[in-house]
Write a protein that holds these residues in place. Sequence first.
Motif, PDB file in Angstrom:
ATOM      1  N   ASP A 345      19.782  -9.725  25.682  1.00  0.00           N
ATOM      2  CA  ASP A 345      18.440 -10.274  25.915  1.00  0.00           C
ATOM      3  C   ASP A 345      17.841 -10.855  24.642  1.00  0.00           C
ATOM      4  OD1 ASP A 345      18.406  -9.528  28.646  1.00  0.00           O
ATOM      5  OD2 ASP A 345      17.895  -7.462  28.070  1.00  0.00           O
ATOM      6  N   ASP A 346      18.671 -11.045  23.605  1.00  0.00           N
ATOM      7  CA  ASP A 346      18.251 -11.569  22.303  1.00  0.00           C
ATOM      8  C   ASP A 346      17.275 -10.651  21.585  1.00  0.00           C
ATOM      9  OD1 ASP A 346      19.867 -13.705  22.784  1.00  0.00           O
ATOM     10  OD2 ASP A 346      18.261 -15.159  23.102  1.00  0.00           O
ATOM     11  N   THR A 347      17.379  -9.349  21.854  1.00  0.00           N
ATOM     12  CA  THR A 347      16.551  -8.358  21.170  1.00  0.00           C
ATOM     13  C   THR A 347      17.325  -7.787  19.990  1.00  0.00           C
ATOM     14  OG1 THR A 347      15.451  -7.762  23.234  1.00  0.00           O
ATOM     15  CG2 THR A 347      15.290  -6.188  21.415  1.00  0.00           C
ATOM     16  N   ILE A 357      26.222 -11.660  16.646  1.00  0.00           N
ATOM     17  CA  ILE A 357      25.739 -11.986  15.306  1.00  0.00           C
ATOM     18  C   ILE A 357      24.975 -13.307  15.369  1.00  0.00           C
ATOM     19  CG2 ILE A 357      26.413 -12.490  12.931  1.00  0.00           C
ATOM     20  CD1 ILE A 357      29.020 -10.888  13.561  1.00  0.00           C
ATOM     21  N   ALA A 358      23.740 -13.304  14.863  1.00  0.00           N
ATOM     22  CA  ALA A 358      22.923 -14.521  14.828  1.00  0.00           C
ATOM     23  C   ALA A 358      22.476 -14.771  13.396  1.00  0.00           C
ATOM     24  CB  ALA A 358      21.718 -14.394  15.750  1.00  0.00           C
ATOM     25  N   LEU A 359      22.308 -16.069  13.041  1.00  0.00           N
ATOM     26  CA  LEU A 359      22.062 -16.457  11.652  1.00  0.00           C
ATOM     27  C   LEU A 359      20.873 -17.391  11.517  1.00  0.00           C
ATOM     28  CD1 LEU A 359      25.697 -17.625  10.814  1.00  0.00           C
ATOM     29  CD2 LEU A 359      24.801 -15.301  10.593  1.00  0.00           C
ATOM     30  N   TYR A 373      25.112 -28.746  23.357  1.00  0.00           N
ATOM     31  CA  TYR A 373      25.408 -27.390  22.896  1.00  0.00           C
ATOM     32  C   TYR A 373      24.181 -26.700  22.312  1.00  0.00           C
ATOM     33  CZ  TYR A 373      30.277 -28.896  23.335  1.00  0.00           C
ATOM     34  OH  TYR A 373      31.478 -29.354  23.809  1.00  0.00           O
ATOM     35  N   GLN A 374      23.004 -27.201  22.583  1.00  0.00           N
ATOM     36  CA  GLN A 374      21.790 -26.684  21.957  1.00  0.00           C
ATOM     37  C   GLN A 374      21.468 -25.252  22.391  1.00  0.00           C
ATOM     38  OE1 GLN A 374      20.693 -28.368  19.537  1.00  0.00           O
ATOM     39  NE2 GLN A 374      19.038 -26.978  18.966  1.00  0.00           N
ATOM     40  N   SER A 375      22.095 -24.777  23.459  1.00  0.00           N
ATOM     41  CA  SER A 375      21.833 -23.400  23.913  1.00  0.00           C
ATOM     42  C   SER A 375      22.298 -22.364  22.905  1.00  0.00           C
ATOM     43  CB  SER A 375      22.522 -23.147  25.264  1.00  0.00           C
ATOM     44  OG  SER A 375      23.928 -23.313  25.149  1.00  0.00           O
ATOM     45  N   ASP A 376      23.128 -22.779  21.927  1.00  0.00           N
ATOM     46  CA  ASP A 376      23.558 -21.847  20.876  1.00  0.00           C
ATOM     47  C   ASP A 376      22.454 -21.585  19.857  1.00  0.00           C
ATOM     48  OD1 ASP A 376      26.057 -21.655  21.998  1.00  0.00           O
ATOM     49  OD2 ASP A 376      26.977 -23.153  20.705  1.00  0.00           O
ATOM     50  N   PHE A 377      21.338 -22.302  19.963  1.00  0.00           N
ATOM     51  CA  PHE A 377      20.219 -22.161  19.029  1.00  0.00           C
ATOM     52  C   PHE A 377      18.986 -21.727  19.817  1.00  0.00           C
ATOM     53  CE2 PHE A 377      23.220 -25.322  17.669  1.00  0.00           C
ATOM     54  CZ  PHE A 377      23.477 -25.003  16.343  1.00  0.00           C
ATOM     55  N   ARG A 378      18.559 -20.496  19.583  1.00  0.00           N
ATOM     56  CA  ARG A 378      17.426 -19.952  20.333  1.00  0.00           C
ATOM     57  C   ARG A 378      16.523 -19.159  19.399  1.00  0.00           C
ATOM     58  NH1 ARG A 378      21.822 -18.588  23.533  1.00  0.00           N
ATOM     59  NH2 ARG A 378      21.612 -16.337  23.147  1.00  0.00           N
ATOM     60  N   HIS A 379      15.218 -19.363  19.570  1.00  0.00           N
ATOM     61  CA  HIS A 379      14.212 -18.600  18.825  1.00  0.00           C
ATOM     62  C   HIS A 379      14.422 -18.681  17.306  1.00  0.00           C
ATOM     63  CE1 HIS A 379      13.551 -17.142  22.846  1.00  0.00           C
ATOM     64  NE2 HIS A 379      14.673 -16.450  22.863  1.00  0.00           N
TER      65      HIS A 379
END
Length: 511
Positions: A345-347, A357-359, A373-379
């Motif tokens: 849930d991106d928490t 892993i997010a950067l 492919y923009q769904s790989d970039f969120r918040h």
Amino acid sequence: MTQLTDAINQQINNHEHNHMIKDLNTGTWLTGAAVREQRDALATNLRNAGVGAGDIVLISLPNGPDNIIALYATLALHAVAYTVNPAMPVPELATLLHRHHYGALILGPNHAEQSGELAQLADVNLSIQVSDATATTPVFTVSSQAVATNDQLTAFQQHTASPIGVLMYTSGTTGDPKAVVLTHDQLLAAAKDIAESQALTPLDRTLVVLPLFHINAQVISVLATTISGGKLIVAQKFSAHRFWSWVQDERITWLSGAPAIIAILLKTRPAVRPQVAQLRFIRSASAPLLPNVQRDFEDYFHVPIVQGYGMTEAASQITVNPVDQPKVGSVGRPTGTDLVILDEDDTPLAAGATGEIALHGEHVITSYLDPKYQSDFRHGWFHTGDVGYLDDDGYLFIVGRKKELINHGGDKISPAEIENVLTQHPAINQVAVVGLPDEIYGESVTAAVVLNPGFTGDTTLTGQLTQFASARLSRFKVPGQFVYVDSLAAGPTGKIQHTRVKNSLLATTAG
């Protein structure tokens, strides 16, 4: 001029009469003055032929000073360097040429004879060849005016203040390759981060053995060394037979490698340990390094291995182990990068919890060239697709790829965990664990195995491997099938490509 090209120019000037780049293929050194002369000559030829800011320059040169000078020249023009595998077959290169419009093609020995045909396929009137690949001072020749338009690249450039410097494609291990564009600012931020985290100085001498068409060698080896004032000693390719003599003779202080290189060096270890006290460390990235391989290597050679984690989307380095405080099995701590572990849930998750892993950082891209492919970039975060966890000290441990995780009856299984166990068995040279369709459990754990000489892939060995795994893994993680193969699909850096392995096994089963 940008801060990146200013930094490159400064170090070229600092090396005016001193050695800067050595070609191990010919044994010749280039001073800073020679590097500047060749770079400026190439840039002038490109500019006179119509290549300018934003035009893509495709470079298919083997490892060597020519490749590095072509990168310097392209950056100086604010053109975009697209460096590709110089050994790829001409039909494969022809396929790549349909991806974009090009301002120029710089072709090495493997592709030079087909330069006219390739230029026509690329819809350009300009091709540049190294007329004598073994010459001390290569001569670049150009033909008529270049015409190049890239609507997608132009639109991308309009949204960034820094010029685009490099175009690369991800390896595509879990899907179609994605176009990554890196700006001068991102490249410089990455190079500075690498130089600082590895304490690089003008006294350092690095051996370049990884292919220069990958982000690791291009940024970690070349740009980080360049801006920190060190010397580049470039091998056309890795050679286990010559490696330790190179390190000794050239007084190498560090180098960037890969697990495959380290494993080969361990397997071909000389009877007498080489005396390489000046070698501060060897970096390992591009794929997981097995803990037992690292320990055996360090115990025998007395050379520290510094494991790191990086990707094209981050202009190379994301994490790295401190030389003085490494953790075996970990890829180190974040350097110059904000890193978080997220659930589905991106928490954000706490230390010890496993997730994606997010950067975020100055050197991390905020979109791919293709907006689909923009769904790989969120918040504000780039979602890597890699799965791992941070320990209480902030060290990152990678479990595997999100799309490579095996779903066995609802249990999510990491291939890397099983592979790390199986490779400890003396029969196994290489192994890739994948999930194959299963009517009951959804996916079954399957191990594709390359055996060491002297072992036979029969039912007896399968029983031994099953018993070996059962003593070290939970029951649901033990492979239900072992498939013995001659080789495993891998990328140019030696990273096993699980999706290709899985597809090969599926095709064999279907056949």
